[in-house]
Design a protein around this motif. Structure first.
Motif, PDB file in Angstrom:
ATOM      1  N   ALA A 234      13.496   3.564 -18.487  1.00 45.47           N
ATOM      2  CA  ALA A 234      12.854   4.747 -19.052  1.00 45.47           C
ATOM      3  C   ALA A 234      12.240   5.555 -17.925  1.00 45.47           C
ATOM      4  CB  ALA A 234      11.784   4.363 -20.067  1.00 45.47           C
ATOM      5  N   ASP A 235      12.318   6.869 -18.044  1.00 44.50           N
ATOM      6  CA  ASP A 235      11.734   7.778 -17.066  1.00 44.50           C
ATOM      7  C   ASP A 235      11.270   9.017 -17.825  1.00 44.50           C
ATOM      8  OD1 ASP A 235      10.999   9.356 -14.931  1.00 44.50           O
ATOM      9  OD2 ASP A 235      12.744   8.859 -13.720  1.00 44.50           O
ATOM     10  N   ILE A 236       9.958   9.217 -17.863  1.00 45.76           N
ATOM     11  CA  ILE A 236       9.370  10.325 -18.614  1.00 45.76           C
ATOM     12  C   ILE A 236       8.535  11.163 -17.657  1.00 45.76           C
ATOM     13  CG2 ILE A 236       7.898  10.986 -20.556  1.00 45.76           C
ATOM     14  CD1 ILE A 236       8.540   8.249 -21.792  1.00 45.76           C
ATOM     15  N   THR A 666       3.973   1.892  -7.096  1.00 48.15           N
ATOM     16  CA  THR A 666       4.819   0.847  -7.681  1.00 48.15           C
ATOM     17  C   THR A 666       3.977  -0.384  -7.967  1.00 48.15           C
ATOM     18  OG1 THR A 666       6.713   1.648  -6.400  1.00 48.15           O
ATOM     19  CG2 THR A 666       6.882  -0.556  -7.351  1.00 48.15           C
ATOM     20  N   PHE A 667       4.115  -0.903  -9.182  1.00 51.12           N
ATOM     21  CA  PHE A 667       3.352  -2.085  -9.586  1.00 51.12           C
ATOM     22  C   PHE A 667       4.209  -3.337  -9.428  1.00 51.12           C
ATOM     23  CE2 PHE A 667       1.494   1.558 -11.662  1.00 51.12           C
ATOM     24  CZ  PHE A 667       0.127   1.350 -11.524  1.00 51.12           C
ATOM     25  N   SER A 668       3.558  -4.490  -9.531  1.00 53.29           N
ATOM     26  CA  SER A 668       4.236  -5.762  -9.272  1.00 53.29           C
ATOM     27  C   SER A 668       5.372  -6.023 -10.243  1.00 53.29           C
ATOM     28  CB  SER A 668       3.224  -6.917  -9.329  1.00 53.29           C
ATOM     29  OG  SER A 668       2.560  -6.934 -10.585  1.00 53.29           O
ATOM     30  N   ASN A 669       5.299  -5.458 -11.462  1.00 49.64           N
ATOM     31  CA  ASN A 669       6.369  -5.659 -12.444  1.00 49.64           C
ATOM     32  C   ASN A 669       7.497  -4.645 -12.297  1.00 49.64           C
ATOM     33  OD1 ASN A 669       5.079  -3.372 -13.339  1.00 49.64           O
ATOM     34  ND2 ASN A 669       4.663  -4.131 -15.409  1.00 49.64           N
ATOM     35  N   GLY A 670       7.438  -3.815 -11.242  1.00 53.21           N
ATOM     36  CA  GLY A 670       8.475  -2.825 -11.002  1.00 53.21           C
ATOM     37  C   GLY A 670       8.209  -1.469 -11.615  1.00 53.21           C
ATOM     38  N   MET A 671       7.198  -1.357 -12.460  1.00 54.96           N
ATOM     39  CA  MET A 671       6.864  -0.066 -13.079  1.00 54.96           C
ATOM     40  C   MET A 671       6.366   0.907 -12.014  1.00 54.96           C
ATOM     41  SD  MET A 671       4.166   0.685 -16.174  1.00 54.96           S
ATOM     42  CE  MET A 671       2.745   0.353 -15.132  1.00 54.96           C
ATOM     43  N   GLU A 672       6.692   2.180 -12.175  1.00 51.70           N
ATOM     44  CA  GLU A 672       6.276   3.210 -11.239  1.00 51.70           C
ATOM     45  C   GLU A 672       5.569   4.346 -11.968  1.00 51.70           C
ATOM     46  OE1 GLU A 672       9.792   2.797  -7.850  1.00 51.70           O
ATOM     47  OE2 GLU A 672       9.805   4.490  -9.247  1.00 51.70           O
ATOM     48  N   VAL A 673       4.524   4.838 -11.353  1.00 55.28           N
ATOM     49  CA  VAL A 673       3.840   6.050 -11.802  1.00 55.28           C
ATOM     50  C   VAL A 673       3.896   7.041 -10.645  1.00 55.28           C
ATOM     51  CG1 VAL A 673       1.679   7.076 -12.557  1.00 55.28           C
ATOM     52  CG2 VAL A 673       2.317   4.807 -13.382  1.00 55.28           C
ATOM     53  N   TYR A 674       4.336   8.260 -10.904  1.00 54.24           N
ATOM     54  CA  TYR A 674       4.495   9.243  -9.837  1.00 54.24           C
ATOM     55  C   TYR A 674       3.954  10.594 -10.287  1.00 54.24           C
ATOM     56  CZ  TYR A 674       8.653  10.529 -12.586  1.00 54.24           C
ATOM     57  OH  TYR A 674       9.504  10.895 -13.590  1.00 54.24           O
ATOM     58  N   GLY A 675       3.602  11.401  -9.326  1.00 54.97           N
ATOM     59  CA  GLY A 675       3.091  12.730  -9.620  1.00 54.97           C
ATOM     60  C   GLY A 675       2.973  13.537  -8.350  1.00 54.97           C
ATOM     61  N   VAL A 735       1.989  21.353 -11.216  1.00 55.43           N
ATOM     62  CA  VAL A 735       1.824  19.919 -11.010  1.00 55.43           C
ATOM     63  C   VAL A 735       2.762  19.183 -11.958  1.00 55.43           C
ATOM     64  CG1 VAL A 735      -0.561  20.147 -10.270  1.00 55.43           C
ATOM     65  CG2 VAL A 735      -0.057  19.785 -12.697  1.00 55.43           C
ATOM     66  N   PHE A 736       3.069  17.927 -11.641  1.00 57.69           N
ATOM     67  CA  PHE A 736       3.897  17.115 -12.525  1.00 57.69           C
ATOM     68  C   PHE A 736       3.422  15.671 -12.466  1.00 57.69           C
ATOM     69  CE2 PHE A 736       5.880  16.785  -8.409  1.00 57.69           C
ATOM     70  CZ  PHE A 736       6.372  15.501  -8.338  1.00 57.69           C
ATOM     71  N   LEU A 737       3.701  14.943 -13.523  1.00 55.95           N
ATOM     72  CA  LEU A 737       3.311  13.540 -13.631  1.00 55.95           C
ATOM     73  C   LEU A 737       4.408  12.799 -14.381  1.00 55.95           C
ATOM     74  CD1 LEU A 737       1.028  11.431 -13.133  1.00 55.95           C
ATOM     75  CD2 LEU A 737       0.180  11.991 -15.425  1.00 55.95           C
ATOM     76  N   GLY A 738       4.756  11.601 -13.893  1.00 54.60           N
ATOM     77  CA  GLY A 738       5.827  10.852 -14.532  1.00 54.60           C
ATOM     78  C   GLY A 738       5.589   9.353 -14.507  1.00 54.60           C
ATOM     79  N   TRP A 739       6.364   8.670 -15.325  1.00 52.99           N
ATOM     80  CA  TRP A 739       6.296   7.209 -15.445  1.00 52.99           C
ATOM     81  C   TRP A 739       7.706   6.688 -15.627  1.00 52.99           C
ATOM     82  CZ3 TRP A 739       7.888   4.405 -19.816  1.00 52.99           C
ATOM     83  CH2 TRP A 739       7.552   3.046 -19.826  1.00 52.99           C
ATOM     84  N   ARG A 740       8.052   5.640 -14.866  1.00 55.33           N
ATOM     85  CA  ARG A 740       9.380   5.048 -15.017  1.00 55.33           C
ATOM     86  C   ARG A 740       9.278   3.534 -14.933  1.00 55.33           C
ATOM     87  NH1 ARG A 740      10.268   7.184  -9.527  1.00 55.33           N
ATOM     88  NH2 ARG A 740      11.141   9.069 -10.458  1.00 55.33           N
ATOM     89  N   VAL A 741      10.199   2.892 -15.644  1.00 55.53           N
ATOM     90  CA  VAL A 741      10.239   1.438 -15.650  1.00 55.53           C
ATOM     91  C   VAL A 741      11.684   1.004 -15.783  1.00 55.53           C
ATOM     92  CG1 VAL A 741       9.989   1.235 -18.160  1.00 55.53           C
ATOM     93  CG2 VAL A 741       9.230  -0.641 -16.682  1.00 55.53           C
ATOM     94  N   SER A 742      12.012  -0.127 -15.199  1.00 53.39           N
ATOM     95  CA  SER A 742      13.357  -0.680 -15.261  1.00 53.39           C
ATOM     96  C   SER A 742      13.242  -2.184 -15.420  1.00 53.39           C
ATOM     97  CB  SER A 742      14.134  -0.318 -13.987  1.00 53.39           C
ATOM     98  OG  SER A 742      15.439  -0.841 -14.036  1.00 53.39           O
ATOM     99  N   LEU A 743      13.813  -2.705 -16.503  1.00 55.44           N
ATOM    100  CA  LEU A 743      13.707  -4.137 -16.804  1.00 55.44           C
ATOM    101  C   LEU A 743      15.088  -4.777 -16.741  1.00 55.44           C
ATOM    102  CD1 LEU A 743      11.311  -3.951 -19.891  1.00 55.44           C
ATOM    103  CD2 LEU A 743      10.695  -4.267 -17.491  1.00 55.44           C
TER     104      LEU A 743
END
Length: 743
Positions: A234-236, A666-675, A735-743
């Protein structure tokens, strides 16, 4: 005592023998030495750096010593030293290195370094440094490639390669000609970014393998294979302007088949008019795209994939007080486009002794649009089938193929009175001849028979030389490209009244000859950095340009080949540096001259930059798992389309640049928050880019009988409403803000 002395001597001898110098070599999975790989002794931190051929030595090592081996682009490895001397160590390439396998240049899988055709590869990670809601916008940080906006109101555009306009660039998805004709304008949006594995770009003609439209260059969008895709992704992303982009991916296995489902949804419904012309600065869009790709696990191990995509988009740009009740009217100006599009494509390796591969694609594009009070409805269907056979004979790698393409087009403009149907069968052959370990020669020839233009031949010749240490590569390419021009284009929506379509002579297909010289130098520094320098110079000569004549007879549109020539020439430089700590730098420069010559008069091509530069800087903060990305581009002056000698707007764009800054955690579970911030400098084109925006229906414009504008006190510069004076987006800093995760 005698036995004790003997034991002591034996022990000392053993220790001495175990402290001898260790010789070894670090190899990749193909058995080629890895230059300057790091070989460290785990306990002490001492060690060695391999030479350019991967060989290393470590003095006075004890048996059982644990070595840690690493190299940029390869997975690290630990090896316990045994009695074998010399020691051979193999490292597995990481995903970044595996992405260096290309298929676009020769239509077969090959490492980028061994391909005789220069192919540029951009991974999904590269584009994450500047996330965008479409492939069209993503390419703005690729050297020599520029997304060009063609309309200030509807914000549609195409992709220029080395200054050549969009119709001369062929866009493929998984090697299939999905994006062409009508979809060149609208088909580059809605491809789920999270499902893109990489993008391969070939600059220069590629018609020998891919046929019509591959005149100036080729862009191949490679999607992920279902087997290698994450289970869930997911990438929002949202921007300060109110844009929301969502990419979702889901993989599942059903029996012996693996399915990869992707959904992209983009929405922007916030009309903004910062330049005060009463028109939207950014078109309102509501778009959804669904992508599904299947891969079957066959007992034979041969490939069988099939994919499909559906896209729907509702796009609007125009005056701020427009509503749907004004659609097609002459009170409030608006450009409203409804697009429905479906695609399917696949690959099937036949269960035969011979290496036969069948590929197919089909798509339908349906458009319901209005431009002010002009209605434009159009439909296009394209079918494509291709069979290829690969065979190795000694040092020759042969590729034989046959293809068939069918195109059906219809619209409701006065120029199209009958449905256009074009049949295009073709045969091609290619021989990649490995002269020796360092020299490769590739030759190819294609024959097509167009139902309108007749027979067309397109040859190519490529030569590659590599130095003995494989750090220097030279490629020389000579090739021919052609394009069967589709004269039924959206430009006709601007016509009024009934006009007859007239062909002055038998139209010949547009052709190009290209010469390209490419030099690549790799350098492996002892500090672990990998530096790549890529330089190219090219010359492309076009003939038979097909241009419409609206002026000779007001009741006709006369098509004829240009009695002259067109040229694109220039130099391109790109450098990449990857550091051991994860930092990377990419800088590209492009200098080009694109012009036409007609009756001895040389004219520079409009909306084409002479100078351009792109850059990407990535700096990781490893302790915090944070990455900083700084990307941008800069363009030299573009000649702009004026409406006449009295048009007082600037004749060129001047220099302009868009720059972006992003921070990713980048978090330990691979989730990313970017902006971050896009368009840091808040650059936008002049506020008067739309001529006479206050009079979009030309109610206060006086015309001569021949259609020219009469200067009046209320229109002293003899202008008409015109949204084509555009070279950059009106969207300023946000400005922009996003969240992505890959499982």
């Amino acid at each position: 005592m005698k036995y004790l002395s003997f034991a002591l001597c034996l022990f000392l001898c053993t220790c001495v023998s175990a402290q001898n110098t260790l010789h070894g070599v670090v190899l990749d999975d193909q058995g080629v030495g890895i230059p300057y790989a790091s070989v460290l002794v785990a306990d002490s931190g001492d060690g060695s750096v391999a030479e350019y051929d991967g060989r290393f030595t470590i003095p006075e090592y004890p048996v059982g010593t644990l070595l840690r081996i690493s190299a940029v682009g390869f997975a690290g490895k630990e090896v316990a030293v045994g009695a074998i001397n010399p020691l051979e160590i193999k490292l597995e390439p990481t995903a970044a290195t595996l992405a260096d396998v290309v298929v676009t240049g020769t239509m077969r899988s090959a490492s980028r370094s061994s391909s005789p055709v220069p192919v540029e590869v951009f991974t999904a990670k590269y584009f994450k440094a500047n996330p965008t809601p479409s492939v069209f916008e993503s390419l703005q940080t690729v050297n020599g490639v520029r997304p060009q906006l063609n309309c200030s109101v509807c914000n549609t555009g195409d992709i220029h390669i080395n200054g050549l306009e969009g119709p001369y660039t062929m866009v493929l998805i998984d090697g299939m000609p999905i994006v062409s004709g009508l979809s060149t304008v609208y088909g580059l949006t809605g491809i789920p970014q999270s499902l893109i594995e990489r993008v391969e770009i070939v600059k220069g003609p590629a018609s020998t393998l891919y046929g019509s439209e591959a005149v100036g260059g080729l862009i191949n969008i490679i999607t992920k294979s279902p087997e290698n895709a994450p289970r869930i992704s997911a990438d929002i992303m949202a921007s300060g302007w109110g844009e929301i982009n969502t990419d979702l991916g889901y993989k599942t296995k059903i029996g012996n088949a693996t399915s990869l489902l992707g959904v992209n949804y983009f929405n922007y419904q916030n009309p903004i008019d910062n330049n005060g012309d009463d028109f939207t600065d950014l078109t309102l869009q509501d778009r959804i795209s669904v992508f599904n790709k299947w891969s079957l696990d066959r007992k034979s191990g041969r490939a069988l994939t099939i994919a499909g995509r559906y896209l729907y988009e509702d796009r609007f740009g125009g005056q701020l007080d427009w509503n749907r009740g004004d659609r097609g009217g002459n009170e409030v100006y608006g450009e409203s486009i409804y697009t429905n599009r479906w695609e399917t494509f696949g690959t099937y390796e036949l269960p035969t002794k011979a290496n036969l591969t069948l590929q197919f694609s089909a798509n339908g594009h349906y458009q319901n649009s209005v431009y002010g009070e002009t209605i434009y409805n159009a439909s296009q269907q394209v079918g494509f089938l291709q069979l290829t056979h690969q065979k190795e004979i000694g040092t020759h790698n042969l590729l034989l193929g046959g293809a068939y393409r069918y195109t059906r087009y219809n619209d409701d403009t006065p120029a199209t009175r009958e449905v256009s149907e074009i049949s295009l069968p073709g045969l091609f052959v290619q021989d990649e001849w490995r002269l020796n370990e360092f020299n490769t020669l590739l030759g190819g020839l294609r024959y097509d028979h167009n139902s309108v233009h007749g027979s067309i031949l397109t040859p190519r010749l490529n030569y590659k030389w590599s130095s003995q240490n494989l750090l220097n590569t030279v490629r020389l390419s000579v090739g021919n490209g052609y394009r069967v021009a589709n004269v039924f284009t959206e430009d006709h929506a601007a016509l009024t009244g009934a006009r007859d379509l007239v062909f002055a002579d038998e139209l010949l297909p547009e052709k190009s000859w290209n010469v390209n010289l490419n030099y690549v130098r790799k350098h492996f520094a002892r500090n672990g950095a990998v530096w790549t320098f890529d330089a190219s110079t090219w010359y492309t000569h076009f003939s038979n340009r097909i241009l419409p004549d609206y002026e000779t007879n007001p009741n006709q549109i006369i098509y004829a080949n240009l009695d002259g020539r067109a040229v694109s020439q220039g130099v391109s430089l790109t450098t990449d540096v990857s550091f051991r700590g994860g930092a990377s730098v990419n800088v590209g420069l492009n200098v080009q001259d694109v012009f036409t010559v007609k009756e001895g008069v040389r004219e520079r091509q409009l909306l084409t930059e002479t100078y351009s530069g792109v850059w990407r800087l990535g700096i990781p903060w490893l302790e915090r798992q944070i990455t900083f990305d700084y990307t941008g581009n800069v363009y030299g002056p573009l000649d702009l389309p004026l409406l006449g000698e009295m048009d007082d707007r600037p004749a060129d764009s001047g220099w302009f640049s868009t720059q972006n800054l992003q921070v990713t955690k980048t978090f330990s579970n691979g989730m990313e928050v970017y902006g971050g911030v896009k368009n840091l400098l808040n650059y936008t084109p002049p506020a008067n880019s739309i001529a006479r925006a206050f009079d979009p229906f030309d109610e206060d414009v006086d015309f001569n009988p021949d259609g020219t504008v009469i200067p009046t006190p209320t229109n002293p510069n003899a202008l008409t409403f015109d949204p084509t004076y555009v070279f950059a987006s009106n969207q300023g800093r946000r400005v922009f803000l996003g969240w992505r995760v890959s499982l």
